[in-house]
Design a protein around this motif. Structure first.
Motif, short mmCIF file in Angstrom:
data_model
loop_
_atom_site.label_atom_id
_atom_site.label_comp_id
_atom_site.label_asym_id
_atom_site.label_seq_id
_atom_site.Cartn_x
_atom_site.Cartn_y
_atom_site.Cartn_z
N SER A 146 26.79 -3.51 2.77
CA SER A 146 27.43 -4.30 3.83
C SER A 146 28.84 -3.83 4.15
CB SER A 146 27.50 -5.76 3.39
OG SER A 146 28.34 -5.88 2.24
N TRP A 147 29.53 -3.30 3.16
CA TRP A 147 30.97 -3.05 3.30
C TRP A 147 31.31 -1.69 3.90
CZ3 TRP A 147 32.83 1.10 0.58
CH2 TRP A 147 32.01 1.60 -0.45
N ILE A 148 30.26 -0.90 4.22
CA ILE A 148 30.56 0.44 4.74
C ILE A 148 29.64 0.76 5.91
CG2 ILE A 148 29.01 1.61 3.09
CD1 ILE A 148 31.28 3.79 2.92
N ALA A 149 30.22 1.36 6.93
CA ALA A 149 29.43 1.70 8.13
C ALA A 149 28.73 3.04 7.92
CB ALA A 149 30.37 1.78 9.34
N PRO A 150 27.61 3.26 8.64
CA PRO A 150 26.94 4.57 8.53
C PRO A 150 27.82 5.65 9.14
CG PRO A 150 25.57 2.95 9.69
CD PRO A 150 26.92 2.36 9.55
N PRO A 151 27.60 6.90 8.74
CA PRO A 151 28.40 8.00 9.33
C PRO A 151 27.94 8.26 10.76
CG PRO A 151 26.69 8.89 7.92
CD PRO A 151 26.59 7.39 7.78
N LYS A 152 28.81 8.87 11.51
CA LYS A 152 28.45 9.19 12.89
C LYS A 152 27.42 10.31 12.94
CE LYS A 152 32.45 7.56 15.42
NZ LYS A 152 33.53 7.45 14.41
N VAL A 153 27.59 11.29 12.05
CA VAL A 153 26.70 12.45 12.02
C VAL A 153 26.24 12.67 10.59
CG1 VAL A 153 26.44 14.84 12.80
CG2 VAL A 153 28.33 13.46 13.69
N GLY A 154 24.99 13.12 10.43
CA GLY A 154 24.48 13.38 9.08
C GLY A 154 24.96 14.72 8.56
N ILE A 155 24.76 14.89 7.26
CA ILE A 155 25.07 16.18 6.66
C ILE A 155 24.04 17.20 7.13
CG2 ILE A 155 25.05 17.42 4.44
CD1 ILE A 155 27.54 15.72 4.78
N ASN A 193 23.47 18.12 9.90
CA ASN A 193 22.86 17.58 11.12
C ASN A 193 21.52 16.88 10.88
OD1 ASN A 193 24.83 18.19 13.08
ND2 ASN A 193 24.25 20.36 12.91
N LYS A 194 21.37 16.27 9.73
CA LYS A 194 20.12 15.58 9.44
C LYS A 194 20.14 14.21 10.13
CE LYS A 194 18.32 18.76 6.98
NZ LYS A 194 17.25 19.54 7.60
N PRO A 195 18.95 13.68 10.45
CA PRO A 195 18.89 12.37 11.11
C PRO A 195 19.30 11.23 10.19
CG PRO A 195 16.69 13.17 10.54
CD PRO A 195 17.64 14.30 10.25
N GLY A 196 19.54 10.07 10.77
CA GLY A 196 20.08 8.91 10.05
C GLY A 196 19.26 8.45 8.86
N ASP A 197 17.93 8.60 8.93
CA ASP A 197 17.12 8.08 7.82
C ASP A 197 16.72 9.19 6.84
OD1 ASP A 197 15.49 9.51 9.42
OD2 ASP A 197 13.89 7.99 9.53
N PHE A 198 17.47 10.29 6.88
CA PHE A 198 17.15 11.42 6.00
C PHE A 198 17.33 11.02 4.54
CE2 PHE A 198 18.26 15.40 3.78
CZ PHE A 198 17.11 16.13 4.06
N GLU A 199 16.40 11.46 3.71
CA GLU A 199 16.45 11.10 2.28
C GLU A 199 17.29 12.14 1.53
OE1 GLU A 199 12.61 10.77 0.46
OE2 GLU A 199 13.38 9.57 -1.21
N TYR A 200 18.62 11.89 1.49
CA TYR A 200 19.53 12.87 0.91
C TYR A 200 19.32 13.05 -0.60
CZ TYR A 200 22.16 12.99 5.27
OH TYR A 200 22.54 13.17 6.57
N VAL A 201 18.86 11.99 -1.24
CA VAL A 201 18.56 12.10 -2.67
C VAL A 201 17.16 11.55 -2.90
CG1 VAL A 201 19.26 11.49 -5.01
CG2 VAL A 201 21.00 11.73 -3.21
N LYS A 202 16.31 12.40 -3.52
CA LYS A 202 14.98 11.89 -3.91
C LYS A 202 15.13 11.41 -5.34
CE LYS A 202 12.40 14.80 -0.77
NZ LYS A 202 11.62 16.06 -0.62
N LEU A 203 15.30 10.11 -5.43
CA LEU A 203 15.64 9.54 -6.73
C LEU A 203 14.51 9.67 -7.74
CD1 LEU A 203 17.57 6.33 -5.76
CD2 LEU A 203 18.45 8.27 -7.07
N HIS A 204 14.89 10.05 -8.93
CA HIS A 204 13.93 10.07 -10.03
C HIS A 204 14.11 8.78 -10.80
CE1 HIS A 204 11.60 11.82 -13.37
NE2 HIS A 204 12.43 11.12 -14.12
N MET A 205 13.17 7.87 -10.64
CA MET A 205 13.33 6.56 -11.26
C MET A 205 12.37 6.41 -12.42
SD MET A 205 15.80 5.04 -10.10
CE MET A 205 16.91 4.93 -8.72
N ALA A 206 12.71 7.03 -13.51
CA ALA A 206 11.82 6.96 -14.66
C ALA A 206 11.92 5.60 -15.33
CB ALA A 206 12.16 8.07 -15.64
#
Lengths: 552, 483
Positions: free
Chosen positions: B459-468, B470-483
């Motif tokens: 809630s406390w932070i706005a999304p960036p204007k541009v992705g890293i 140039n990736k789209p907004g819903d890009f999965e920057y980290v594929k979490l390993h949730m063991a």
């Protein structure tokens, strides 16, 4: 630098040190007030020190012995966060006159020696806890302690960076204690003294630069435990109550300094000072209880403190007076009696402390770079401890037979047991042993004279004084001596006297004063250090020193 | 993980220093490398180590090679040893050796000074990774998590860069110093990092953004001045590090900016115009501007301390020796020797703040700090524009350089953010108005809940204007390993 430098400290007004007492352990914190330097023009940053800081230290060490005989272990450490001590203040050294530098180094060296003497003489053991930078004079301070603990935080180190950084020597005993006391291998010492950043951690211990390296998180506890262990195994007898060292009674006049037992007359045109020591006016204390009750007022202690102060005052504040003449006045029997009480109870802590203080004060006389002469006039009291002055000075003159219109008691010299080893010189010998190095058998003969007042003829024959003159010759001979002495080069006098005074074996102490200090004082005169382009002068400007590369 | 026995250094450790044929460095690096990997593995929580992170790897220094993006597990990141291309006939740019050819080997007389500077610089690099080790657990988005890890691996690479220099040019001493870089640890009681700011905690993400904005900017200034070094390998190393450091500044500036943006948007939506109506604003799940100002005050002043004493012999020696220059040395119009120049330095006399002219050589730190203050002011202006655009009357400010200082001339006096000397009591009384309190910290901490869904933000932070990349907004920057 013309203001009078005072060697007396009001313990309530200490600026640079604090002491915390915990039974037999005292914690001595160096916490230099950077704005309280002795002179203008520098700040004592990073626990760097000047003469004022050292004067306070000397006072702390002195008081620890007299006022806190219950203390068996003193932990010397820093109250500052990231620095133990950065050593002597470089800007102070850079701006100081040659004479001030030399006096500064001599006094700091004498003070370091008192840290070691505290263990040797009284069983009061100085140990050192180093956290943060410990460089130059800072490490020399640590070296003067008998056990060095260094934290292993991968940053704290010990260092002697004088050579690479300043083109001078670690001259406060540094080079000497590294090899003679710590017994660091000479090639490792060579490496250590050439690297600015010093040596840290385990290597510092392997090289014998420190005694132990303690993990940082356990450092305070480790230091405390070590101090308590040393205290528990200390051979120092338990003493519950010390005595207060009361302020000296002094008066500074235009041409004199007056103490209760000493008058210093300043003959500026004649470039000489006359120190007259007045023997005790009262009988010796009856026993050690009476001695303790007299405390710092007892003659033996009062006189030693006053003589010490007078010598320091002359050394530092009266550097044009090239000749110091000693005179004494009083009843020799009383001097003997006062000393005898202490000798008879040398195992009593206070008696021991007073005798050891005299040892230090007499060494201070030995180390004074002025022509020293003793006048043994009628009415004088060169007995026991005061007779030591006769063999500390460069020459002595004694009045022979009665003088016309002089009704003072005939001059005599009186030996006591103490003259045969109580007040050893820096070379480890008594003054008589040093004096009669070529005739050790004569010492046994002198022992037979203990207790007998020796007149001038006898004293001269025994070699205890240089010349004995009657009233026909006296005045002229003394005048000729003074005039001749005044005509010689002060530098040549300093050099000649320092060489002749310390015959006999070398000790760490004589090596520090005779070798290290002499080399340092030479370097302090050379352009590579102190010339306008020298490293010491340029330190802090960012511009490097320019060296004359010729080896001399 | 690297197979250390059969490691092909040229392929697995991107480098342009001929690593595979440099026996001396290879041998040293083989010994050092396991310790480094252990350090890394013990540092960041294991599930992040196993996660696939969309990271940029520098594989060479040309424009095509320095930014290769791909998914990688952090312990398998290819930390490289890369120096900016050599400049032909490069000359020493300042000090008494001005104009002489730059050194390709360490001059004996400056060995210790150089080593000390490299060790201090090197010590900061892993320090910040240590400070930030647990932030992944409260990442406000996968985008931010990825940026955190990017910063972390690059600090790791910067450590490598310093270690390479130590091992290549400083013999046994250098190898030992390289080992000690892994012994010291941020905030450790046993062996803390060398500089104070690197032993402070980074307890939350706003701290992280402030840290990357203010403290990494100190790093940038230090690298800029080391990039001027007459010791060419150091200069080339630092020049390349600066390209990466720029990303850290970006993370900081946009991170704080997006925090402000979220606050402004929430205030507008709720119809709040008074920025000091703190409780109401906090109820919206965003961080009020006065608290952001307090955080700024803290991190800015800790960073100013990193510049050391205003008047410094070490800095003067390093400049005169040609080891460390000034910011943009080449563009400064003077003799680059400074033996006769002066520079104004703040000092305190009789309870007043003054400036005094001192020999310029001794004021190198002060000058670099002045340059830093100017550089740091830029982002503040941009944040204030956002605030003004939202119609809120509030301005973020850099506090006076004397405020809240532990090192230098101001360390002995109490100065308020406006630059008035006040009594220590007064200062202590108002401390809570100026610096984050425990309650402020608790509030911020309450907002630090992880947000691990692609494209979603706390809630406390706005999304960036541009992705890293140039990736789209819903890009999965980290594929979490949730063991």
């Amino acid at each position: 630098m013309s203001k009078r430098i005072d060697f007396q400290v009001d313990p309530a007004g200490m600026k640079h040190w604090t002491v915390e007492h915990d039974g037999p352990v005292a914690y001595l914190y160096m916490d230099v007030d950077e704005d309280a330097g002795l002179f203008e023009g520098y700040q004592l940053k990073l626990n760097s020190y000047d003469l004022g800081v050292d004067i306070e230290l000397a006072d702390v060490v002195q008081r620890m012995r007299f006022e806190h005989p219950e203390v068996k272990v003193v932990v010397l450490t820093s109250a500052k966060d990231k620095v133990f001590c950065a050593g002597a203040n470089i800007r102070m050294l850079g701006s100081a006159s040659h004479a001030h530098k030399v006096n500064f180094c001599k006094f700091t060296n004498e003070t370091r020696n008192t840290l070691e003497a505290a263990l040797e003489d009284s069983g009061q053991n100085y140990i050192c806890a180093v956290r943060g930078a410990c460089a130059g004079g800072g490490y020399e301070l640590a070296l003067a302690c008998n056990h060095i603990m260094l934290t292993d935080d991968s940053t704290s180190s010990v260092a002697l960076p004088e050579v690479p950084l300043l083109a001078v020597l670690p001259g406060t005993g540094g080079l000497t204690r590294v090899t003679d006391k710590r017994k660091v291998r000479r090639d490792l010492a060579d490496v250590f003294c050439s690297v600015e950043e010093g040596v840290k951690g385990k290597r510092a211990q392997e090289w014998r630069l420190v005694d132990e390296v303690i993990p940082n998180s356990q450092f305070d506890a480790g230091v405390r435990a070590r101090a308590e262990a040393f205290a528990a195994t200390s051979r120092k007898p338990d003493v519950t109550q010390g005595i207060e060292l009361k302020p000296l009674q002094r008066q500074f006049l235009a041409d004199a300094v007056i103490y209760s037992t000493i008058d210093v007359a300043l003959d500026r045109p004649g470039r000489r000072a006359v120190i007259t020591i007045k023997g005790p006016e009262t009988d010796a204390p009856a026993d050690v209880a009476a001695l303790t009750a007299e405390g710092s007022e007892t003659w033996m202690l009062r006189c030693a403190r006053e003589l010490d102060d007078a010598i320091l005052h002359l050394r530092t504040n009266e550097d044009a007076l090239g000749l110091i003449e000693f005179q004494t006045a009083g009843d020799p029997a009383r001097v003997v009696a006062h000393e005898a009480l202490l000798l008879a109870h040398a195992d009593h802590w206070l008696a021991n402390e007073v005798l050891c203080l005299w040892k230090r004060v007499l060494k201070r006389v030995d180390m004074t770079s002025r022509s020293l002469v003793a006048m043994v006039e009628h009415g004088s009291c060169y007995a026991g401890v005061l007779a030591e002055l006769l063999w500390s000075v460069d020459r002595s003159y004694m009045m022979l037979e009665p003088f016309e219109e002089d009704d003072r008691p005939l001059a005599s010299v009186q030996l006591t047991d103490a003259n045969f080893g109580q007040y050893r010189m820096g070379n480890g010998l008594s003054r008589l042993e040093t004096r009669f190095l070529g005739a050790p058998d004569d010492i046994a003969g002198l022992r037979a004279q203990i207790g007998t007042p020796l007149d001038a003829a006898k004293a001269e024959t025994l070699g205890l004084v240089t010349y004995a003159y009657d009233d026909i010759d006296w005045e002229d001979e003394i005048r000729l001596f003074r005039e001749e002495r005044a005509s010689f080069s002060p530098d040549a006098m300093t050099g000649m006297e320092a060489n002749l005074r310390f015959a006999g074996p070398e000790t760490m102490e004589t090596r520090i004063f005779g070798r290290l200090t002499a080399w340092q004082n030479w370097i302090f005169q050379r352009p590579n250090a102190v010339g306008p382009e020298g490293a010491l002068q340029r330190y802090g400007t960012g511009v490097r020193g320019v060296f004359d590369m010729q080896r001399v | 993980m690297l197979d250390l026995i059969n490691v092909s250094y040229d392929s697995q450790i991107p480098n342009n220093v001929g690593l595979s044929s440099d026996k001396k460095v290879l041998k040293a690096l083989e010994k050092w490398h396991p310790g480094y990997i252990n350090w890394w593995n013990d540092l960041i929580p294991q599930n992040f180590q196993e996660s696939m992170v969309y990271l940029r790897t520098a594989v060479s220094v040309d424009p095509k090679g320095w930014a290769k993006f791909d998914y990688v597990k952090m312990p398998e990141y290819r930390w490289g040893v890369l120096l900016a291309p050599a400049v032909e006939d490069r000359r020493i740019a300042m000090g008494e050796h001005l104009g002489e050819p730059a050194w390709q080997e360490v001059p004996g007389e400056y060995r210790n000074m150089l080593k000390r500077l490299i060790v201090i610089q090197g010590d900061t690099e892993p320090g910040s990774v240590e400070q930030q080790r647990f932030l992944g657990l409260t990442a406000p988005s996968l985008y931010d998590m990825r940026n955190l890890f990017q910063v972390n691996v690059e600090e790791g690479r910067h450590l490598w860069a310093m270690v390479y220099l130590l091992q290549k040019y400083f013999g046994r001493d250098g190898r030992e110093e390289a080992d000690d870089l892994l012994v010291r640890s941020s905030g450790s009681e046993e062996a803390p990092r060398m500089l104070g700011a690197f032993n402070e905690e980074t307890p939350d993400w706003l701290s992280f953004f402030m840290f990357t904005y203010f403290t990494d900017r100190d790093g940038k200034m230090q690298l800029e001045s080391l990039a001027q070094s007459g010791f060419d390998p150091l200069s080339r190393t630092c020049r390349f590090m600066l390209t990466e450091e720029a990303h850290h500044m970006f993370v900081g500036e946009t991170g704080v900016g997006r925090t402000i943006q979220a606050t402004l948007e929430a205030m507008t939506k709720a119809g709040i115009t008074d920025p000091t109506d703190i409780n109401k604003i906090r109820d919206l799940g965003v961080i009020d501007l006065p608290t952001i100002q307090k955080k700024l005050n803290l991190h800015y002043t800790l960073s100013l301390d990193l510049f050391g004493q205003e008047v410094s012999t070490n800095a003067a020696n390093a400049f005169n020796a040609g080891i460390k220059g000034r910011y943009m040395e080449q563009r400064i119009d003077d003799d680059h020797k400074l033996q006769n120049d002066t520079y104004p330095v703040t000092s305190i006399k009789d309870g007043k703040i003054l400036t005094e002219d001192v020999p310029a050589l001794t004021a190198i730190n002060m000058r670099l700090r002045d340059d830093y203050v100017r550089d740091a002011a830029g982002g503040i202006g941009r944040w204030n524009k956002m605030i003004a655009k939202a119609g809120i009357e509030y301005e973020l400010k850099l506090p006076h350089e004397g405020f809240h200082r532990q090192i230098g001339v101001f360390s002995t006096v109490a100065v308020d953010p406006d630059g008035n000397i006040v009594s220590a009591e007064e200062w202590a009384k108002r401390r809570e108005d100026w610096l984050p309190t425990k309650a402020d910290g608790d509030f911020i901490q309450s907002l630090m809940v992880p947000c691990y869904e692609p494209g979603e933000y706390a809630s406390w932070i706005a999304p960036p204007k541009v992705g890293i990349d140039n990736k789209p907004g819903d890009f999965e920057y980290v594929k979490l390993h949730m063991a």
